[in-house]
Design a protein around this motif. Structure first.
Motif, PDB file in Angstrom:
ATOM      1  N   SER A   9      -2.426  44.047  22.247  1.00 47.86           N
ATOM      2  CA  SER A   9      -3.812  44.420  22.494  1.00 47.86           C
ATOM      3  C   SER A   9      -4.578  44.683  21.198  1.00 47.86           C
ATOM      4  N   HIS A  10      -3.861  44.628  20.041  1.00 48.70           N
ATOM      5  CA  HIS A  10      -4.494  44.788  18.731  1.00 48.70           C
ATOM      6  C   HIS A  10      -5.142  46.171  18.577  1.00 48.70           C
ATOM      7  N   THR A  11      -4.564  47.171  19.225  1.00 45.09           N
ATOM      8  CA  THR A  11      -5.136  48.521  19.192  1.00 45.09           C
ATOM      9  C   THR A  11      -4.792  49.219  17.874  1.00 45.09           C
ATOM     10  N   VAL A  39       2.344  54.651  20.699  1.00 44.82           N
ATOM     11  CA  VAL A  39       2.018  54.204  19.341  1.00 44.82           C
ATOM     12  C   VAL A  39       1.807  52.692  19.347  1.00 44.82           C
ATOM     13  N   GLN A  40       1.050  52.234  18.377  1.00 42.99           N
ATOM     14  CA  GLN A  40       0.907  50.791  18.164  1.00 42.99           C
ATOM     15  C   GLN A  40       0.435  50.567  16.732  1.00 42.99           C
ATOM     16  N   ALA A  41       1.063  49.608  16.053  1.00 39.37           N
ATOM     17  CA  ALA A  41       0.773  49.340  14.649  1.00 39.37           C
ATOM     18  C   ALA A  41      -0.233  48.197  14.503  1.00 39.37           C
ATOM     19  N   TRP A  42      -1.378  48.346  15.150  1.00 33.16           N
ATOM     20  CA  TRP A  42      -2.541  47.465  15.028  1.00 33.16           C
ATOM     21  C   TRP A  42      -2.177  46.006  15.286  1.00 33.16           C
ATOM     22  N   GLU A  43      -2.286  45.114  14.259  1.00 35.43           N
ATOM     23  CA  GLU A  43      -2.173  43.678  14.498  1.00 35.43           C
ATOM     24  C   GLU A  43      -1.697  42.939  13.242  1.00 35.43           C
ATOM     25  N   TYR A  44      -1.075  41.786  13.477  1.00 35.14           N
ATOM     26  CA  TYR A  44      -0.759  40.815  12.419  1.00 35.14           C
ATOM     27  C   TYR A  44      -0.061  41.433  11.202  1.00 35.14           C
ATOM     28  N   GLN A  45       0.795  42.404  11.432  1.00 33.00           N
ATOM     29  CA  GLN A  45       1.584  43.045  10.376  1.00 33.00           C
ATOM     30  C   GLN A  45       0.721  43.710   9.302  1.00 33.00           C
ATOM     31  N   TYR A  69       0.584  53.313   8.254  1.00 34.03           N
ATOM     32  CA  TYR A  69       0.329  53.009   6.851  1.00 34.03           C
ATOM     33  C   TYR A  69      -0.259  51.604   6.703  1.00 34.03           C
ATOM     34  N   LEU A  70      -1.235  51.492   5.794  1.00 38.69           N
ATOM     35  CA  LEU A  70      -1.791  50.195   5.414  1.00 38.69           C
ATOM     36  C   LEU A  70      -1.191  49.802   4.062  1.00 38.69           C
ATOM     37  N   PRO A  71      -0.146  48.967   4.069  1.00 40.70           N
ATOM     38  CA  PRO A  71       0.452  48.574   2.786  1.00 40.70           C
ATOM     39  C   PRO A  71      -0.478  47.635   2.012  1.00 40.70           C
ATOM     40  N   PHE A  72      -0.473  47.748   0.694  1.00 39.47           N
ATOM     41  CA  PHE A  72      -1.277  46.834  -0.114  1.00 39.47           C
ATOM     42  C   PHE A  72      -0.471  46.351  -1.314  1.00 39.47           C
TER      43      PHE A  72
END
Length: 393
Positions: A9-11, A39-45, A69-72
């Motif tokens: 669901s891209h939540t 929980v859900q880790a948003w979308e597209y890794q 976490y948003l890895p960069f």
């Protein structure tokens, strides 16, 4: 159920980066709903989730908490909306970006684990080599289209009407379903389950997975002719009615079924001239019998009513074959050895009248809009369609 780890669901949960132009959510990671940890880790890794759950001795959940976490990448920064995708990597700005992002909540400077990379490389190299295996030859370019009409890519200019009607990719995928499930009369596939074009030339295992990247399995359903008609109406409603779905991925394609669609009609009246040719075994097409029962093979995602295919949930019998849908297409392509645009008479959408007045008719060609399109108010959603459906897009 104590814990739900969501997907598809891209939540977005647990991240508020709106102040720096990033994504934002008002919900925590994790969120507790009726005593269940979600929980859900948003979308597209894009996000890596860390979840902690505590239980008592009896197995009851005492609590759950987590962080998204948003890895960069510390070594490369690109301003994607700048002219020419301005690259900050070569200048001193990279140090400034690293310092700034590292100070922000939820941002995580990712560092490669060389030891893990070395372990995984053994398997990734084997998989990469396997993906190159040649299983068939594509005799023509087939552009995937989600029933939206519009401009036809140059490589498919020789089949413009067929492309506007959805293209040959999902048509062939549906035929692969019938090949793998010999007791099915028809196959139905949502356009969102097919992801790329087929290009003329060698066709490999990797190409099949590019088209069909999900872990969907083939499911058979027992449906009446009327239910089949209704599920096609469901799919178009989810596609066209922005208040309940608006996902072009629900555009339906099929093998052994064909119809005419008018996007300007109300829900329940968009599909007409619904005809069948069981397993595509003859040159004779005949109207589907509304009160007869048929076996339909589809993917397990829409079989459960996703992408708006709600009538599928009324099936009299549901059987999961556990055959991966990509595997069915690979087996089909290997057996055929050659892949080509299906005959015109086999295209599921024989004619579409689009909302702008454009008409694509496989028997008559293409007709541009005849009048200035008018805005069209969404139709009233039928019972059970009030919420936004999960979708693969």
């Amino acid at each position: 159920v104590d814990v739900i780890i969501g997907g598809d669901s891209h939540t977005l949960l647990g991240i508020d980066a709106a102040g720096i132009g990033g994504p934002s959510s008002s919900y925590n990671y994790a969120t507790i709903v009726n005593g269940v940890c979600i929980v859900q880790a948003w979308e597209y890794q894009k996000v890596v989730g860390e979840l902690t759950v505590t239980w008592d001795a009896a197995g009851n959940v005492l609590g759950c908490s987590g962080t998204a976490y948003l890895p960069f990448n510390q070594e490369k920064f690109t301003v994607i909306k700048a002219t020419g995708n301005y690259d900050l990597t070569d200048g001193g700005d990279i140090a400034i970006m690293n310092t700034f992002l590292s100070s922000q909540p939820n941002f995580w400077p990712a560092v490669a684990d060389q030891g893990m990379n070395d372990v995984l490389r053994v398997f990734s190299d084997q998989a990469s080599e396997k993906m190159k295996t040649h299983i068939a030859t594509a005799l023509a370019n087939m552009c995937h289209n989600r029933g939206q009409g519009g401009e036809v890519p140059a490589k498919c200019s020789s089949v413009p009407v067929q492309t506007k009607l959805g293209g040959g990719v999902c048509q062939l995928v549906s035929q692969g379903f019938l090949y793998k499930v010999p007791d099915a009369d028809f196959a139905i596939q949502n356009a969102g389950g097919c992801r790329t074009d087929i290009n003329v030339g060698p066709f490999s295992i990797g190409n099949a997975y590019e088209i069909l990247p999900f872990s969907n399995t083939l499911v058979t359903l027992i449906l009446s002719g009327r239910q089949i008609n209704n599920v096609l109406e469901d799919a178009l409603e989810n596609f066209l009615n922005k208040t309940i779905g608006g996902s072009t991925g629900s555009f339906p394609t099929a093998a052994g079924l064909r119809w005419t669609a008018d996007y300007n009609q109300d829900f329940g009246n968009r599909i007409s001239s619904l005809e069948m040719n069981s397993r595509l075994q003859s040159n004779v097409w005949q109207p589907i019998v509304m009160d007869n029962s048929y076996t339909v093979v589809t993917n397990n995602f829409i079989a459960l009513g996703k992408d708006g295919y709600l009538t599928f949930k009324q099936a009299g019998e549901f059987t999961d074959t556990f055959v991966n849908y990509a595997q069915s297409f690979m087996d089909f392509a290997t057996a055929k050895m050659q892949l080509d645009t299906p005959p015109n008479g086999w295209f599921s959408s024989q004619k579409i009248t689009f909302t702008n007045g454009e008409v694509a008719d496989i028997t008559a060609g293409y007709m541009p809009p005849t009048a200035t399109p008018t805005s069209r108010a969404p139709t009233n959603a039928p019972s059970g369609k009030a919420g936004k459906m999960s979708k693969k897009i």
